[in-house]
Design a protein around this motif. Sequence first.
Motif, PDB file in Angstrom:
ATOM      1  N   GLU A  24     -25.614 -16.335 -20.166  1.00 47.80           N
ATOM      2  CA  GLU A  24     -25.514 -16.478 -18.712  1.00 47.80           C
ATOM      3  C   GLU A  24     -24.055 -16.541 -18.260  1.00 47.80           C
ATOM      4  O   GLU A  24     -23.733 -16.168 -17.136  1.00 47.80           O
ATOM      5  CB  GLU A  24     -26.260 -17.731 -18.259  1.00 47.80           C
ATOM      6  CG  GLU A  24     -27.778 -17.597 -18.373  1.00 47.80           C
ATOM      7  CD  GLU A  24     -28.494 -18.883 -18.023  1.00 47.80           C
ATOM      8  OE1 GLU A  24     -27.813 -19.902 -17.761  1.00 47.80           O
ATOM      9  OE2 GLU A  24     -29.738 -18.884 -18.009  1.00 47.80           O
ATOM     10  N   LEU A  25     -23.177 -16.995 -19.145  1.00 46.35           N
ATOM     11  CA  LEU A  25     -21.749 -17.076 -18.829  1.00 46.35           C
ATOM     12  C   LEU A  25     -21.027 -15.769 -19.154  1.00 46.35           C
ATOM     13  O   LEU A  25     -19.804 -15.684 -19.011  1.00 46.35           O
ATOM     14  CB  LEU A  25     -21.100 -18.241 -19.592  1.00 46.35           C
ATOM     15  CG  LEU A  25     -21.526 -19.653 -19.171  1.00 46.35           C
ATOM     16  CD1 LEU A  25     -20.953 -20.691 -20.124  1.00 46.35           C
ATOM     17  CD2 LEU A  25     -21.091 -19.939 -17.738  1.00 46.35           C
ATOM     18  N   GLY A  26     -21.769 -14.766 -19.607  1.00 45.42           N
ATOM     19  CA  GLY A  26     -21.170 -13.472 -19.916  1.00 45.42           C
ATOM     20  C   GLY A  26     -20.672 -13.339 -21.338  1.00 45.42           C
ATOM     21  O   GLY A  26     -19.975 -12.377 -21.667  1.00 45.42           O
ATOM     22  N   ILE A  27     -21.017 -14.297 -22.193  1.00 46.86           N
ATOM     23  CA  ILE A  27     -20.599 -14.246 -23.600  1.00 46.86           C
ATOM     24  C   ILE A  27     -21.741 -13.643 -24.401  1.00 46.86           C
ATOM     25  O   ILE A  27     -22.772 -14.282 -24.607  1.00 46.86           O
ATOM     26  CB  ILE A  27     -20.252 -15.650 -24.131  1.00 46.86           C
ATOM     27  CG1 ILE A  27     -19.102 -16.252 -23.320  1.00 46.86           C
ATOM     28  CG2 ILE A  27     -19.902 -15.593 -25.608  1.00 46.86           C
ATOM     29  CD1 ILE A  27     -18.847 -17.711 -23.599  1.00 46.86           C
ATOM     30  N   ALA A  75      -5.130 -17.814 -20.637  1.00 45.38           N
ATOM     31  CA  ALA A  75      -5.622 -18.524 -19.449  1.00 45.38           C
ATOM     32  C   ALA A  75      -7.094 -18.207 -19.200  1.00 45.38           C
ATOM     33  O   ALA A  75      -7.885 -19.092 -18.853  1.00 45.38           O
ATOM     34  CB  ALA A  75      -4.785 -18.142 -18.228  1.00 45.38           C
ATOM     35  N   GLU A  76      -7.481 -16.923 -19.381  1.00 44.16           N
ATOM     36  CA  GLU A  76      -8.881 -16.531 -19.192  1.00 44.16           C
ATOM     37  C   GLU A  76      -9.782 -17.206 -20.211  1.00 44.16           C
ATOM     38  O   GLU A  76     -10.886 -17.658 -19.883  1.00 44.16           O
ATOM     39  CB  GLU A  76      -9.014 -15.016 -19.293  1.00 44.16           C
ATOM     40  CG  GLU A  76      -8.427 -14.263 -18.104  1.00 44.16           C
ATOM     41  CD  GLU A  76      -8.384 -12.764 -18.324  1.00 44.16           C
ATOM     42  OE1 GLU A  76      -8.375 -12.022 -17.334  1.00 44.16           O
ATOM     43  OE2 GLU A  76      -8.351 -12.334 -19.507  1.00 44.16           O
ATOM     44  N   ARG A  77      -9.297 -17.295 -21.455  1.00 43.36           N
ATOM     45  CA  ARG A  77     -10.098 -17.937 -22.497  1.00 43.36           C
ATOM     46  C   ARG A  77     -10.250 -19.430 -22.221  1.00 43.36           C
ATOM     47  O   ARG A  77     -11.328 -20.008 -22.409  1.00 43.36           O
ATOM     48  CB  ARG A  77      -9.465 -17.693 -23.873  1.00 43.36           C
ATOM     49  CG  ARG A  77      -9.520 -16.228 -24.309  1.00 43.36           C
ATOM     50  CD  ARG A  77      -9.185 -16.060 -25.775  1.00 43.36           C
ATOM     51  NE  ARG A  77      -7.811 -16.419 -26.096  1.00 43.36           N
ATOM     52  CZ  ARG A  77      -6.772 -15.594 -26.013  1.00 43.36           C
ATOM     53  NH1 ARG A  77      -6.951 -14.340 -25.603  1.00 43.36           N
ATOM     54  NH2 ARG A  77      -5.553 -15.985 -26.346  1.00 43.36           N
ATOM     55  N   GLU A  78      -9.182 -20.063 -21.769  1.00 42.57           N
ATOM     56  CA  GLU A  78      -9.253 -21.491 -21.455  1.00 42.57           C
ATOM     57  C   GLU A  78     -10.213 -21.754 -20.303  1.00 42.57           C
ATOM     58  O   GLU A  78     -10.976 -22.723 -20.322  1.00 42.57           O
ATOM     59  CB  GLU A  78      -7.859 -22.020 -21.110  1.00 42.57           C
ATOM     60  CG  GLU A  78      -6.938 -22.157 -22.317  1.00 42.57           C
ATOM     61  CD  GLU A  78      -5.568 -22.699 -21.943  1.00 42.57           C
ATOM     62  OE1 GLU A  78      -5.347 -22.970 -20.743  1.00 42.57           O
ATOM     63  OE2 GLU A  78      -4.745 -22.870 -22.854  1.00 42.57           O
ATOM     64  N   GLN A  79     -10.183 -20.876 -19.283  1.00 42.53           N
ATOM     65  CA  GLN A  79     -11.080 -21.032 -18.145  1.00 42.53           C
ATOM     66  C   GLN A  79     -12.537 -20.884 -18.571  1.00 42.53           C
ATOM     67  O   GLN A  79     -13.412 -21.645 -18.141  1.00 42.53           O
ATOM     68  CB  GLN A  79     -10.736 -19.989 -17.067  1.00 42.53           C
ATOM     69  CG  GLN A  79     -11.534 -20.126 -15.783  1.00 42.53           C
ATOM     70  CD  GLN A  79     -11.269 -21.435 -15.052  1.00 42.53           C
ATOM     71  OE1 GLN A  79     -10.205 -22.020 -15.153  1.00 42.53           O
ATOM     72  NE2 GLN A  79     -12.272 -21.903 -14.326  1.00 42.53           N
ATOM     73  N   LEU A  80     -12.808 -19.893 -19.431  1.00 45.75           N
ATOM     74  CA  LEU A  80     -14.171 -19.674 -19.900  1.00 45.75           C
ATOM     75  C   LEU A  80     -14.635 -20.841 -20.767  1.00 45.75           C
ATOM     76  O   LEU A  80     -15.797 -21.274 -20.684  1.00 45.75           O
ATOM     77  CB  LEU A  80     -14.250 -18.364 -20.680  1.00 45.75           C
ATOM     78  CG  LEU A  80     -15.648 -17.908 -21.118  1.00 45.75           C
ATOM     79  CD1 LEU A  80     -16.594 -17.835 -19.930  1.00 45.75           C
ATOM     80  CD2 LEU A  80     -15.573 -16.568 -21.816  1.00 45.75           C
ATOM     81  N   LEU A  81     -13.729 -21.361 -21.568  1.00 46.68           N
ATOM     82  CA  LEU A  81     -14.067 -22.491 -22.425  1.00 46.68           C
ATOM     83  C   LEU A  81     -14.428 -23.720 -21.592  1.00 46.68           C
ATOM     84  O   LEU A  81     -15.346 -24.476 -21.935  1.00 46.68           O
ATOM     85  CB  LEU A  81     -12.895 -22.804 -23.360  1.00 46.68           C
ATOM     86  CG  LEU A  81     -13.199 -23.704 -24.564  1.00 46.68           C
ATOM     87  CD1 LEU A  81     -14.308 -23.114 -25.414  1.00 46.68           C
ATOM     88  CD2 LEU A  81     -11.937 -23.908 -25.397  1.00 46.68           C
ATOM     89  N   LYS A  82     -13.741 -23.924 -20.477  1.00 48.16           N
ATOM     90  CA  LYS A  82     -14.075 -25.035 -19.574  1.00 48.16           C
ATOM     91  C   LYS A  82     -15.480 -24.865 -19.021  1.00 48.16           C
ATOM     92  O   LYS A  82     -16.243 -25.833 -18.906  1.00 48.16           O
ATOM     93  CB  LYS A  82     -13.063 -25.106 -18.431  1.00 48.16           C
ATOM     94  CG  LYS A  82     -11.690 -25.645 -18.837  1.00 48.16           C
ATOM     95  CD  LYS A  82     -10.739 -25.637 -17.645  1.00 48.16           C
ATOM     96  CE  LYS A  82      -9.353 -26.127 -18.068  1.00 48.16           C
ATOM     97  NZ  LYS A  82      -8.388 -26.082 -16.924  1.00 48.16           N
ATOM     98  N   LYS A  83     -15.842 -23.625 -18.677  1.00 43.38           N
ATOM     99  CA  LYS A  83     -17.189 -23.364 -18.168  1.00 43.38           C
ATOM    100  C   LYS A  83     -18.244 -23.664 -19.233  1.00 43.38           C
ATOM    101  O   LYS A  83     -19.314 -24.195 -18.932  1.00 43.38           O
ATOM    102  CB  LYS A  83     -17.301 -21.907 -17.719  1.00 43.38           C
ATOM    103  CG  LYS A  83     -16.512 -21.577 -16.467  1.00 43.38           C
ATOM    104  CD  LYS A  83     -16.716 -20.114 -16.077  1.00 43.38           C
ATOM    105  CE  LYS A  83     -15.928 -19.760 -14.824  1.00 43.38           C
ATOM    106  NZ  LYS A  83     -16.113 -18.330 -14.450  1.00 43.38           N
TER     107      LYS A  83
END
Length: 321
Positions: A24-27, A75-83
């Motif tokens: 659902e998060l696009g992973i 930065a994108e990876r950190e943002q996704l990890l927070k989600k």
Amino acid sequence: MKWNSYTIHTTVEAEDIIVAMLDELGIEGAMIENHVPLTKEEIGEMFIDFPADLGEDDGTSDVTFYLDSEATTEAEREQLLKKVMLALEEQKQYVNIGEGTITPGQTEDIDWINNWKKFFSSFYLDDILIKPTWETLKPEDEGKVMIEIDPGVSFGTGKHETTQLCIRQLRKYMKSGDEVLDLGCGSGILSIVALKLGAGHVVGTDIDDVCLTSTYENFDVNHLDRSLGKFYCGNLIDDTDLQKQVGEECYDIVVANILADVIIPMAKVVPARMKPGAMFITSGIIDFKEEQVKEAILAAGLEIVEINHQGEWVNITARKN
């Protein structure tokens, strides 16, 4: 190429839910490692003569996902990890996720597309043979209803419970010559099954244009004329152009093997695509979201005629009266 890996330390109970959450998060895609012993059937399917000692099953599981370090910024990876971490907190309300901690790592490039093939072999779903393209047809399987599939980088081998739920409902409700709409077509497996079972024509949509290529290639493998299907890239929920292309009151069957959080908003626009009396077959619904999907389908004015469960997954079939 290097990949950033992230391992979620969780429980066997929460594995499927966490994989669905990541999707659902696009992973897309995750590796599961646990200590659950393999059944004899699983050992046979994987061609394992001597299964490895997995250690004592303590109920724990590691779910690992990967992000391309070249295609994403830090930065994108950190943002996704927070989600991911926020979503894990939310899942605690529904299931025991255990530690729920995440360990980062890094791995060398792997042939992701081909390495998994050793785990996908021919199998029967009731009387339908589903066979990967790289296997040779056995003499005893000649003359069977057969679906050949090469998922490539798109979802859909037929082994997942949600796909099987949809296939059984297609067999139950579809009539010869029916027009079928496949929402979230993936590898095209449900469209191909529909045609093999007698559908007159199929239309499909997916948000990933790679899936359209994969679907047409699987049409070729199954000796189906490409004119039997028309496939579009886009999101039917809010893409008015796509809604026009797909058409109104055109379909006898609409099938959506996606996810609950997609089916819920999509339910509002599905009835307009359906003929009176048409069936809406859904799956991809994790069991704790069953009630939400039911409410959305009923709110859209459809009548629920059947609900089926397989493992932790749910099928809801509804009719437009």
